[in-house]
Structure formats: structure tokens, C-alpha cells
Design a protein around this motif. Sequence first.
Motif, mmCIF file in Angstrom:
data_model
loop_
_atom_site.group_PDB
_atom_site.id
_atom_site.type_symbol
_atom_site.label_atom_id
_atom_site.label_comp_id
_atom_site.label_asym_id
_atom_site.label_seq_id
_atom_site.Cartn_x
_atom_site.Cartn_y
_atom_site.Cartn_z
ATOM 1 N N PHE A 11 0.815 -1.190 0.000
ATOM 2 C CA PHE A 11 0.000 0.000 0.000
ATOM 3 C C PHE A 11 0.868 1.267 0.000
ATOM 4 O O PHE A 11 1.801 1.388 0.764
ATOM 5 N N GLY A 12 0.557 2.187 -0.879
ATOM 6 C CA GLY A 12 1.272 3.461 -0.912
ATOM 7 C C GLY A 12 2.523 3.439 -1.769
ATOM 8 O O GLY A 12 3.210 4.442 -1.882
ATOM 9 N N THR A 13 2.850 2.282 -2.368
ATOM 10 C CA THR A 13 4.088 2.237 -3.165
ATOM 11 C C THR A 13 3.807 2.269 -4.664
ATOM 12 O O THR A 13 4.733 2.245 -5.459
ATOM 13 N N SER A 14 2.552 2.296 -5.063
ATOM 14 C CA SER A 14 2.252 2.298 -6.492
ATOM 15 C C SER A 14 2.727 3.624 -7.094
ATOM 16 O O SER A 14 2.888 4.627 -6.387
ATOM 17 N N GLY A 15 2.926 3.609 -8.412
ATOM 18 C CA GLY A 15 3.364 4.825 -9.083
ATOM 19 C C GLY A 15 2.378 5.966 -8.871
ATOM 20 O O GLY A 15 2.779 7.108 -8.638
ATOM 21 N N GLY A 16 1.080 5.652 -8.955
ATOM 22 C CA GLY A 16 0.050 6.691 -8.790
ATOM 23 C C GLY A 16 0.179 7.370 -7.439
ATOM 24 O O GLY A 16 0.149 8.592 -7.329
ATOM 25 N N SER A 17 0.346 6.544 -6.411
ATOM 26 C CA SER A 17 0.465 7.080 -5.062
ATOM 27 C C SER A 17 1.744 7.915 -4.926
ATOM 28 O O SER A 17 1.741 9.000 -4.321
ATOM 29 N N THR A 18 2.830 7.437 -5.519
ATOM 30 C CA THR A 18 4.106 8.174 -5.462
ATOM 31 C C THR A 18 3.957 9.548 -6.117
ATOM 32 O O THR A 18 4.423 10.563 -5.586
ATOM 33 N N VAL B 277 5.110 33.635 -2.680
ATOM 34 C CA VAL B 277 4.240 32.714 -3.428
ATOM 35 C C VAL B 277 4.154 31.377 -2.681
ATOM 36 O O VAL B 277 3.067 30.829 -2.465
ATOM 37 N N ALA B 278 5.319 30.865 -2.267
ATOM 38 C CA ALA B 278 5.354 29.549 -1.612
ATOM 39 C C ALA B 278 4.557 29.558 -0.313
ATOM 40 O O ALA B 278 3.783 28.639 -0.025
ATOM 41 N N ILE B 279 4.734 30.626 0.467
ATOM 42 C CA ILE B 279 4.012 30.698 1.753
ATOM 43 C C ILE B 279 2.505 30.793 1.487
ATOM 44 O O ILE B 279 1.697 30.120 2.114
ATOM 45 N N SER B 280 2.135 31.624 0.509
ATOM 46 C CA SER B 280 0.704 31.807 0.218
ATOM 47 C C SER B 280 0.071 30.507 -0.241
ATOM 48 O O SER B 280 -1.029 30.150 0.178
ATOM 49 N N LYS B 281 0.782 29.795 -1.107
ATOM 50 C CA LYS B 281 0.259 28.513 -1.599
ATOM 51 C C LYS B 281 0.018 27.570 -0.410
ATOM 52 O O LYS B 281 -1.023 26.930 -0.319
ATOM 53 N N ARG B 282 0.995 27.522 0.489
ATOM 54 C CA ARG B 282 0.875 26.624 1.649
ATOM 55 C C ARG B 282 -0.313 27.016 2.513
ATOM 56 O O ARG B 282 -1.067 26.177 2.992
ATOM 57 N N LEU B 283 -0.487 28.328 2.698
ATOM 58 C CA LEU B 283 -1.591 28.802 3.545
ATOM 59 C C LEU B 283 -2.952 28.474 2.932
ATOM 60 O O LEU B 283 -3.922 28.209 3.629
ATOM 61 N N MET B 284 -3.010 28.530 1.594
ATOM 62 C CA MET B 284 -4.299 28.338 0.919
ATOM 63 C C MET B 284 -4.712 26.869 0.855
ATOM 64 O O MET B 284 -5.895 26.559 0.738
ATOM 65 N N ARG B 285 -3.745 25.972 0.882
ATOM 66 C CA ARG B 285 -4.062 24.553 0.713
ATOM 67 C C ARG B 285 -4.443 23.924 2.051
ATOM 68 O O ARG B 285 -4.079 24.432 3.108
ATOM 69 N N LEU B 286 -5.175 22.819 2.002
ATOM 70 C CA LEU B 286 -5.473 22.082 3.226
ATOM 71 C C LEU B 286 -4.165 21.574 3.814
ATOM 72 O O LEU B 286 -3.193 21.372 3.069
ATOM 73 N N PRO B 287 -4.112 21.340 5.125
ATOM 74 C CA PRO B 287 -2.879 20.790 5.702
ATOM 75 C C PRO B 287 -2.511 19.489 4.977
ATOM 76 O O PRO B 287 -3.377 18.627 4.777
ATOM 77 N N PRO B 288 -1.244 19.337 4.566
ATOM 78 C CA PRO B 288 -0.851 18.150 3.809
ATOM 79 C C PRO B 288 -1.149 16.837 4.544
ATOM 80 O O PRO B 288 -1.471 15.831 3.910
ATOM 81 N N GLU B 289 -1.092 16.868 5.899
ATOM 82 C CA GLU B 289 -1.360 15.633 6.650
ATOM 83 C C GLU B 289 -2.802 15.188 6.409
ATOM 84 O O GLU B 289 -3.096 13.998 6.322
ATOM 85 N N GLN B 290 -3.708 16.157 6.324
ATOM 86 C CA GLN B 290 -5.124 15.822 6.123
ATOM 87 C C GLN B 290 -5.330 15.193 4.738
ATOM 88 O O GLN B 290 -6.072 14.225 4.584
ATOM 89 N N VAL B 291 -4.653 15.753 3.742
ATOM 90 C CA VAL B 291 -4.781 15.231 2.378
ATOM 91 C C VAL B 291 -4.138 13.842 2.306
ATOM 92 O O VAL B 291 -4.698 12.905 1.717
ATOM 93 N N ALA B 292 -2.970 13.699 2.952
ATOM 94 C CA ALA B 292 -2.272 12.399 2.930
ATOM 95 C C ALA B 292 -3.114 11.334 3.628
ATOM 96 O O ALA B 292 -3.137 10.164 3.210
ATOM 97 N N GLU B 293 -3.819 11.741 4.668
ATOM 98 C CA GLU B 293 -4.693 10.797 5.379
ATOM 99 C C GLU B 293 -5.798 10.290 4.436
ATOM 100 O O GLU B 293 -6.146 9.118 4.423
ATOM 101 N N ARG B 294 -6.325 11.208 3.600
ATOM 102 C CA ARG B 294 -7.367 10.808 2.652
ATOM 103 C C ARG B 294 -6.779 9.921 1.550
ATOM 104 O O ARG B 294 -7.417 8.970 1.119
ATOM 105 N N PHE B 295 -5.550 10.227 1.116
ATOM 106 C CA PHE B 295 -4.882 9.327 0.150
ATOM 107 C C PHE B 295 -4.895 7.905 0.720
ATOM 108 O O PHE B 295 -5.176 6.938 0.024
ATOM 109 N N ALA B 296 -4.535 7.808 2.000
ATOM 110 C CA ALA B 296 -4.389 6.479 2.614
ATOM 111 C C ALA B 296 -5.740 5.767 2.704
ATOM 112 O O ALA B 296 -5.837 4.574 2.399
ATOM 113 N N LEU B 297 -6.758 6.505 3.115
ATOM 114 C CA LEU B 297 -8.082 5.891 3.270
ATOM 115 C C LEU B 297 -8.624 5.446 1.902
ATOM 116 O O LEU B 297 -9.093 4.302 1.741
#
Length: 253
Positions: free
Chosen positions: A80-87, A206-226
Motif C-alpha cells: 500500500f502506498g508504493t504504487s506509481g500513482g500514489s508516489t 508565493v510559496a508561503i501563500s500557496k501553503r496557507l491556501m491549501r489544506l494541511p498536507p497531513e489531512q490530504v495524505a490521510e485521505r490518500f491512505a483511506l
Amino acid sequence: MSDILVRDDAAIRVITMNRPDKKNALTQEMYHTVAKTLDATADDKAIRCIVIAGVPGAFTAGNDLADFMAAGSSNEKRAFGTSGGSTLLHALLRNPKPLVAAVDGVAIGIGTTMMFHCDYVVATKASTFATPFVGLGLVPEGASSLLMPRAMGHQRAFELLVMGRRIDGEAAHQAGFVNQVAAPGQAEAEALKVAAEIAKLPPEAVAISKRLMRLPPEQVAERFALEGKHFGEQMRSPEALAAFKGFLERKRA
Ligand code: COA
């Protein structure tokens, strides 16, 4: 010629999926090459924006279905998590640079879900966005079950993600995940103009703004996993294997 082409245009890195005879269906190798290229830009101060493009007629037809078929029928469970799509999805998620997509043709499966990890999307009207996961016996991936309803509301996302309806570039613009509808054949040229505009902005801000606008990466990664857990299980299901076989053996009219 390689299935993934990489070139730099001043401060813009352009990654082109280039497997036109298979409508840019993504192989494991292609996923890993794009992911590595994305990661290599993360700390490269000379690169201020990344454009992801396809060929005329195909952004990507999504995961190579022959590869899904092989993985689904294998006795060996792909870790789990090692497929190309997931990478690739993780590489998109952690990339700090602005991502611009240039779509001119089919953007199926991950071709559509990738849009929700990009910051600006240019598409021609003749483009087709579709997420036929459920029809293939699969479930949404790429955190699309989280990001698509958030971007366009539950009902419109249901139509795409569960019913598998296809929409063109204009409808995707109305749905809110395409910024700009380009004239025929002009998606990449327009995307490069947008990237040049972004590249002129102060990069740290730009980098800081992008980070602020996006959902926390942990939350998105959690959804990837589920999603990945369900996706992996479904990929081995009789209904999914029958759907992959149906596509690979379909008779031409
Ligand atoms: N995996 C493997 N091969 C694929 C592919 C995929 N996802 N998508 C297209 N191809 C191949 C076709 O088998 C065909 O190969 P062949 O010429 O050797 O037979 C070639 O690419 C051209 O595809 P074709 O179907 O003839 O083109 P089209 O313009 O009529 O239709 C699509 C394009 C993308 C709409 C259609 O190919 C399609 O529905 N593909 C499957 C998309 C999909 O379900 N992806 C997975 C999402 S999870």
C-alpha cells in the motif's frame, strides 16, 4: 523517445507526458519519473513554476489499465502506498512550487484528480475530464473524495466521481477547477504565459501563500491512505477485473 519529456523555459520547468499512441496512459515508470522530476525542483531556486502538459488530444487517459489488470490479478499484494500513482500524488502534494496544468484532450482518472493538486489549470474546450472509477469497480483516488466536493459542492462532485459523467473544458471552467479555456491547440502556450506571470512574483511569498491556501498536507495524505485502502481492495474485486478485461479486449466497430 522517452514517455516523459522535461525541459526548462527560463524559470519554468515543463514536464510533458508523451505516450501519444496510448493516449498518455500512465505506466509505473512514467509516474515515478514525473514524481522524481517534481521532487528535484523542490529546492531548485532557479525554478519558480512548473507546467504539466500532455500532447494534443491527450493530457492522460489515466492509469494504464493493463497495469491495473496485472496488479489486480497478481497474488502478490502491491504494498500500500508504493504504487506509481500514489508516489506521484505524494510528490504533487509536497511540491512547494506553483503547478500549472495545460490540458488539451482527454484527462481521465488521475488526469482529472491531479487538477485538484494544481494551482492553475488551462484547458481547451475540446478537453474531456472524467473520473470513471466507480464504473471500473474502483473508488475515488488522489484525495478527490475530499477535494472535489470542496471545490464544486457535493452534488456536482457526485456526478463526476460516482456517476462518472464526462465534462468538457467549458463545463470544467463552470465547475470551478479550470481557470481558463484556451483556443484549440493553445493550452500549453497559454499555460506558459501564466507560468511566466507567476514566475515574476516574489518566490518566498508565493510559496508561503500557496501553503496557507491549501489544506494541511497531513489531512490530504490521510485521505490518500483511506482511499488507497479501498482502492487496493477493489482493484482485486471480480467487478473491477471484469471491467479492466472489458476495456483491454473491447472490439472496435
Ligand atoms: N490504459 C491502457 N491503454 C489505454 C488507456 C488506458 N487507460 N487509454 C487508452 N489506451 C490505449 C487504447 O487501448 C488504444 O491502444 P491500441 O491502439 O493499442 O488499441 C490507444 O490507447 C488509443 O485509445 P482509444 O480508446 O482507441 O482512443 P479514443 O480516442 O477512442 O478514446 C479514451 C480515448 C481515453 C476515452 C479511451 O481510450 C478510454 O476510455 N480509456 C480508458 C480510460 C480509463 O478508464 N482510465 C483509467 C481511469 S482510473
